[in-house]
Design a protein around this motif. Structure first.
Motif, PDB file in Angstrom:
ATOM      1  N   ALA A 318       0.677  -1.060   0.140  1.00  0.00           N
ATOM      2  CA  ALA A 318       0.166   0.363   0.060  1.00  0.00           C
ATOM      3  C   ALA A 318       0.531   0.853   0.142  1.00  0.00           C
ATOM      4  O   ALA A 318       0.984   2.163  -0.777  1.00  0.00           O
ATOM      5  CB  ALA A 318      -1.061  -0.112   1.278  1.00  0.00           C
ATOM      6  N   GLU A 319       1.931   1.262   0.602  1.00  0.00           N
ATOM      7  CA  GLU A 319       2.854   2.145   0.856  1.00  0.00           C
ATOM      8  C   GLU A 319       3.551   2.475  -0.151  1.00  0.00           C
ATOM      9  O   GLU A 319       3.449   3.981  -0.898  1.00  0.00           O
ATOM     10  CB  GLU A 319       4.100   2.233   1.972  1.00  0.00           C
ATOM     11  CG  GLU A 319       4.600   2.700   2.974  1.00  0.00           C
ATOM     12  CD  GLU A 319       4.968   2.785   4.055  1.00  0.00           C
ATOM     13  OE1 GLU A 319       6.286   2.219   4.075  1.00  0.00           O
ATOM     14  OE2 GLU A 319       4.768   2.194   5.381  1.00  0.00           O
ATOM     15  N   GLU A 320       4.025   1.619  -1.182  1.00  0.00           N
ATOM     16  CA  GLU A 320       4.865   1.433  -2.199  1.00  0.00           C
ATOM     17  C   GLU A 320       3.405   1.938  -3.065  1.00  0.00           C
ATOM     18  O   GLU A 320       3.686   2.827  -4.185  1.00  0.00           O
ATOM     19  CB  GLU A 320       5.402   0.591  -2.548  1.00  0.00           C
ATOM     20  CG  GLU A 320       6.358   0.038  -3.860  1.00  0.00           C
ATOM     21  CD  GLU A 320       7.734   1.391  -3.137  1.00  0.00           C
ATOM     22  OE1 GLU A 320       7.943   1.926  -2.692  1.00  0.00           O
ATOM     23  OE2 GLU A 320       8.173   1.966  -4.164  1.00  0.00           O
ATOM     24  N   GLY A 321       2.880   2.050  -3.416  1.00  0.00           N
ATOM     25  CA  GLY A 321       1.377   2.162  -4.409  1.00  0.00           C
ATOM     26  C   GLY A 321       1.627   4.089  -4.282  1.00  0.00           C
ATOM     27  O   GLY A 321       1.492   4.655  -5.071  1.00  0.00           O
ATOM     28  N   ARG A 322       1.036   4.446  -2.455  1.00  0.00           N
ATOM     29  CA  ARG A 322       1.209   5.360  -2.591  1.00  0.00           C
ATOM     30  C   ARG A 322       1.912   6.310  -3.219  1.00  0.00           C
ATOM     31  O   ARG A 322       1.952   7.769  -4.505  1.00  0.00           O
ATOM     32  CB  ARG A 322       1.059   5.947  -0.797  1.00  0.00           C
ATOM     33  CG  ARG A 322       0.023   6.630  -0.364  1.00  0.00           C
ATOM     34  CD  ARG A 322      -0.008   6.898   0.709  1.00  0.00           C
ATOM     35  NE  ARG A 322       0.455   6.357   1.676  1.00  0.00           N
ATOM     36  CZ  ARG A 322       0.147   5.011   2.701  1.00  0.00           C
ATOM     37  NH1 ARG A 322      -1.394   5.245   2.618  1.00  0.00           N
ATOM     38  NH2 ARG A 322       0.512   4.775   3.362  1.00  0.00           N
ATOM     39  N   ARG A 323       3.154   5.731  -3.579  1.00  0.00           N
ATOM     40  CA  ARG A 323       4.922   6.607  -3.678  1.00  0.00           C
ATOM     41  C   ARG A 323       4.476   6.086  -5.115  1.00  0.00           C
ATOM     42  O   ARG A 323       4.780   7.510  -5.158  1.00  0.00           O
ATOM     43  CB  ARG A 323       5.643   5.474  -3.478  1.00  0.00           C
ATOM     44  CG  ARG A 323       7.653   7.048  -2.467  1.00  0.00           C
ATOM     45  CD  ARG A 323       8.078   6.055  -2.300  1.00  0.00           C
ATOM     46  NE  ARG A 323       7.878   5.091  -0.732  1.00  0.00           N
ATOM     47  CZ  ARG A 323       8.514   4.325  -0.066  1.00  0.00           C
ATOM     48  NH1 ARG A 323       9.441   3.868  -0.395  1.00  0.00           N
ATOM     49  NH2 ARG A 323       7.640   4.275   0.999  1.00  0.00           N
ATOM     50  N   LEU A 324       3.604   6.051  -5.916  1.00  0.00           N
ATOM     51  CA  LEU A 324       3.608   5.478  -7.152  1.00  0.00           C
ATOM     52  C   LEU A 324       2.656   6.343  -7.789  1.00  0.00           C
ATOM     53  O   LEU A 324       2.805   6.072  -8.819  1.00  0.00           O
ATOM     54  CB  LEU A 324       4.026   4.295  -7.618  1.00  0.00           C
ATOM     55  CG  LEU A 324       5.502   2.830  -7.638  1.00  0.00           C
ATOM     56  CD1 LEU A 324       4.897   2.078  -7.897  1.00  0.00           C
ATOM     57  CD2 LEU A 324       5.607   3.556  -8.702  1.00  0.00           C
ATOM     58  N   GLY A 325       1.826   6.558  -7.075  1.00  0.00           N
ATOM     59  CA  GLY A 325       0.622   7.778  -7.192  1.00  0.00           C
ATOM     60  C   GLY A 325      -0.431   6.475  -7.918  1.00  0.00           C
ATOM     61  O   GLY A 325      -1.136   7.041  -8.163  1.00  0.00           O
ATOM     62  N   ILE A 326      -0.017   5.757  -6.731  1.00  0.00           N
ATOM     63  CA  ILE A 326      -1.533   4.090  -7.720  1.00  0.00           C
ATOM     64  C   ILE A 326      -2.077   3.775  -5.966  1.00  0.00           C
ATOM     65  O   ILE A 326      -1.671   3.018  -5.658  1.00  0.00           O
ATOM     66  CB  ILE A 326      -0.914   3.481  -7.918  1.00  0.00           C
ATOM     67  CG1 ILE A 326      -0.066   2.624  -7.565  1.00  0.00           C
ATOM     68  CG2 ILE A 326      -1.519   4.096  -9.709  1.00  0.00           C
ATOM     69  CD1 ILE A 326       0.302   1.604  -8.786  1.00  0.00           C
ATOM     70  N   PRO A 327      -2.343   4.663  -4.895  1.00  0.00           N
ATOM     71  CA  PRO A 327      -2.903   4.867  -3.552  1.00  0.00           C
ATOM     72  C   PRO A 327      -4.149   3.551  -3.828  1.00  0.00           C
ATOM     73  O   PRO A 327      -4.561   3.526  -4.785  1.00  0.00           O
ATOM     74  CB  PRO A 327      -3.334   6.037  -3.552  1.00  0.00           C
ATOM     75  CG  PRO A 327      -4.150   6.813  -4.483  1.00  0.00           C
ATOM     76  CD  PRO A 327      -2.898   6.083  -5.510  1.00  0.00           C
ATOM     77  N   ALA A 328      -4.005   2.875  -2.381  1.00  0.00           N
ATOM     78  CA  ALA A 328      -5.316   2.129  -2.158  1.00  0.00           C
ATOM     79  C   ALA A 328      -6.435   2.261  -2.110  1.00  0.00           C
ATOM     80  O   ALA A 328      -6.487   3.814  -1.509  1.00  0.00           O
ATOM     81  CB  ALA A 328      -4.965   1.409  -0.606  1.00  0.00           C
ATOM     82  N   VAL A 329      -7.689   1.754  -2.885  1.00  0.00           N
ATOM     83  CA  VAL A 329      -9.025   2.191  -2.954  1.00  0.00           C
ATOM     84  C   VAL A 329      -9.352   2.352  -1.485  1.00  0.00           C
ATOM     85  O   VAL A 329      -9.631   3.151  -1.066  1.00  0.00           O
ATOM     86  CB  VAL A 329      -9.769   1.118  -3.896  1.00  0.00           C
ATOM     87  CG1 VAL A 329     -11.363   0.703  -3.523  1.00  0.00           C
ATOM     88  CG2 VAL A 329      -8.975   1.303  -4.601  1.00  0.00           C
ATOM     89  N   ARG A 330      -8.866   1.636  -0.789  1.00  0.00           N
ATOM     90  CA  ARG A 330      -9.171   1.459   1.130  1.00  0.00           C
ATOM     91  C   ARG A 330      -7.986   0.880   2.025  1.00  0.00           C
ATOM     92  O   ARG A 330      -8.061   0.091   1.045  1.00  0.00           O
ATOM     93  CB  ARG A 330     -10.395   1.277   1.500  1.00  0.00           C
ATOM     94  CG  ARG A 330     -10.369  -0.459   1.228  1.00  0.00           C
ATOM     95  CD  ARG A 330     -11.263  -1.837   1.477  1.00  0.00           C
ATOM     96  NE  ARG A 330     -12.339  -1.665   2.480  1.00  0.00           N
ATOM     97  CZ  ARG A 330     -12.091  -2.217   3.405  1.00  0.00           C
ATOM     98  NH1 ARG A 330     -11.258  -1.947   3.966  1.00  0.00           N
ATOM     99  NH2 ARG A 330     -13.055  -2.135   4.098  1.00  0.00           N
ATOM    100  N   GLU A 331      -7.839   1.743   3.011  1.00  0.00           N
ATOM    101  CA  GLU A 331      -6.668   1.090   3.903  1.00  0.00           C
ATOM    102  C   GLU A 331      -7.002  -0.105   4.059  1.00  0.00           C
ATOM    103  O   GLU A 331      -8.023  -0.455   4.489  1.00  0.00           O
ATOM    104  CB  GLU A 331      -6.891   1.900   4.894  1.00  0.00           C
ATOM    105  CG  GLU A 331      -5.839   1.881   5.703  1.00  0.00           C
ATOM    106  CD  GLU A 331      -4.140   2.668   5.099  1.00  0.00           C
ATOM    107  OE1 GLU A 331      -3.459   1.642   5.717  1.00  0.00           O
ATOM    108  OE2 GLU A 331      -4.579   3.614   4.149  1.00  0.00           O
TER     109      GLU A 331
END
Ligand code: 0PR
Length: 401
Positions: A318-331
Motif C-alpha cells: 500500500a505504501e509503495e502504491g502511494r509513492r507510485l501515485g496509485i494509492p489504495a482504494v481503501r486502507e
C-alpha cells in the motif's frame, strides 16, 4: 471443466495399462507447467501452500468416506472436535450450535441458503453487490430471487440499502466478512442489531476473513465484530483452505441452531446412517483429517504470527502504491490491498509476462494483491521493483514526452 475439442487435443481412451514411469513422467511434466505457490509469485489467489504436515498426516484417510459415517466413527469424532473448535473460535452459544465440513465457500454458501429457504419458506435474499459469485450460483440453483444491495465506495454494504430491501419475503440477508475483491468487512453489528428483532436470518460469508478477523485484536488492539457474538448472525461459512493453512478443498458451515440442518436432510436408507446431510454423498475423510491437523498445528499463536507478517507486507505494498501515485482504494484492514489504476488489465498482463500473478479489478479500477502466507518479504520486494517499472512505463506510453 474442459472440452478437448475446444483445446484442439485428440487423445484416445487408454487401450492398455501404462507403466508407472510413463504416468509419473506425464504428471511431472504437467506439474512443472503449473504455478507453484512456494515461489511467492502468486498475489491473485486466496489459496496458498498448506502446512506440509497437514497433507502428509491426512494421506492415510484418502480412501475413507465421511458420507457413510457408520464406517468411520474415528473421522466423525475428529469432525465433531473440529466443529467444536470452530464454534468456540466464532463465539457460538454452548448449546444448540453445530457445523459440518464442506469443500469450500461455494458449498458453504449454497448450503446456508438452502437451509434458509427451507426453514423460512421464503424466496428472496438480500445480497451485497460485493458478494462472491458463488452466491449467484446458489440463488440460481435454489430458485431464489436476489435483491442486490449497493455498497459504499470503500466496498461495504450500505445498511440503509439492506433496510430498504428487507421485506416479509426475505429468506436471508448475506454479509461479507472479507469480500473477495476488496477485503471489505460489512457493518455486521448494525445488520445484526436491525435484523435480529425482525427474525430475519443473517448469513456471514467469512470464507476469507474467518481465519483473519479472530486474530486482529492481538495485533491491532481492536477488532471488527462479525461472528456469533452478534445475536443476529444465524449462520457463518469459513474456508480453512484460505488463511487456515489447510489443503484444498476445505470449508465449514456453522449454524447457531443445528436443528435447522434437519431441513436439508434426505433419507439414505442403504447407508450406515439412515439420514444424509448436505449436498454431497461421498465426503472425503481426508478433508476432515487435514483440516484438523492444520488447525491443531497452527493454534491461535500460529495464526497471529502468520497474520502479523501478512499485514506488514500488505502495508508495504500500500505504501509503495502511494509513492507510485496509485494509492489504495481503501486502507487495508485485512491482508488484501487494491491499488487504484486506470488501466489495471494492461498492468496485469505486463506483470504476467514478468512472471507475477496479480488480479485486475474493474469496479473500482485497480490492481489487487492478496498477501497469502506463501508470499515472502523477498518476493514482495522483487514484485514491487517490477510493478514500479511497469506502472511508470505505462504512464510514459500514455503521456509521451
Ligand atoms: N466466498 C468468498 C468471500 C470467496 O472469496 C470465495 C472464493 C468463495 C466464497 C468461494 O470459495 P471456494 O472457491 O472455496 O468455493 N474466493 C476466491 C476467488 O474467487 C477463490 C480463488 C482461489 C480465486 C484461487 C482465484 C484463485 O486463483 O477470488
Amino acid at each position: 471443466m474442459v472440452s478437448p475439442g475446444q483445446q484442439g487435443g485428440k487423445s484416445a481412451f487408454p487401450s492398455r495399462p501404462s507403466s508407472l514411469r510413463t504416468v509419473q513422467a506425464r504428471l511431472a511434466r504437467a506439474l512443472r507447467e503449473d504455478w507453484d505457490y512456494r515461489k511467492g509469485r502468486i498475489f491473485g489467489s486466496m489459496c496458498t501452500q498448506p502446512l506440509p504436515w497437514a497433507e502428509r498426516l491426512a494421506q492415510p484417510f484418502a480412501t475413507a468416506n465421511t458420507g457413510n459415517p457408520g464406517l468411520c466413527p474415528g473421522t466423525v469424532r475428529l469432525e465433531e472436535e473440529l466443529m467444536a473448535w470452530l464454534l468456540d473460535l466464532f463465539h457460538a452459544p454452548s448449546f444448540g450450535a453445530g457445523g459440518t465440513v464442506v469443500t469450500g465457500g461455494t458449498e458453504g454458501n449454497i448450503t446456508a441458503l438452502w437451509i434458509a429457504r427451507n426453514v423460512s419458506g421464503l424466496r428472496e435474499v438480500v445480497v451485497p453487490r460485493s458478494a462472491h459469485f458463488s452466491v449467484a450460483k446458489a440463488l440460481d440453483l435454489l430458485s431464489l430471487k436476489p435483491r442486490w444491495a449497493k455498497t459504499s465506495p470503500d466496498g461495504v454494504v450500505r445498511v440503509e440499502e439492506v433496510r430498504r430491501l428487507v421485506s416479509s419475503r426475505t429468506a436471508a440477508v448475506i454479509a461479507m466478512a472479507g469480500s473477495t475483491e476488496l477485503g471489505a468487512v460489512d457493518p455486521i453489528p448494525e445488520l445484526s442489531e436491525w435484523l435480529e428483532p425482525r427474525g430475519v436470518r443473517l448469513h456471514v460469508d467469512a470464507a476469507f476473513g474467518g481465519f483473519i478477523l479472530p486474530f486482529l485484536r492481538e495485533i491491532k488492539g481492536t477488532d471488527l465484530p462479525f461472528d456469533f457474538k452478534l445475536p443476529g448472525v444465524t449462520s457463518l461459512s469459513v474456508d480453512p483452505h484460505k488463511m487456515g493453512g489447510a489443503p484444498i478443498p476445505s470449508g465449514a458451515l456453522l449454524l447457531r441452531n443445528w436443528e435447522e440442518a434437519q431441513s436439508i436432510m434426505t433419507d439414505s436408507p442403504y447407508l450406515s446412517t439412515p439420514r444424509s446431510i448436505g449436498l454431497f454423498g461421498t465426503r472425503p475423510s481426508r478433508n476432515v483429517a487435514s483440516t484438523y491437523a492444520a488447525i491443531a498445528m497452527m493454534g491461535r499463536t500460529g495464526y497471529v504470527r502468520q497474520l502479523r507478517r501478512a499485514l506488514q507486507l500488505t502495508h508495504r505494498i500500500a505504501e509503495e502504491g502511494r509513492r507510485l501515485g496509485i494509492p489504495a482504494v481503501r486502507e487495508p484492514s485485512l491482508n488484501l490491498v487494491v491499488l487504484q489504476h486506470p488501466n489495471p488489465q494492461q498492468v496485469q498482463l505486463e506483470m504476467l509476462r514478468r512472471g507475477w500473478d496479480i488480479s485486475a479489478i474493474r469496479e473500482p479500477r485497480g490492481l489487487r494483491f492478496v498477501v497469502m502466507p506463501h508470499v515472502t518479504a523477498a518476493s514482495v520486494k522483487e514484485m514491487l521493483i517490477d510493478l514500479t517499472t511497469v506502472v511508470r512505463s505505462k504512464r510514459r506510453q500514455r503521456f509521451p514526452s
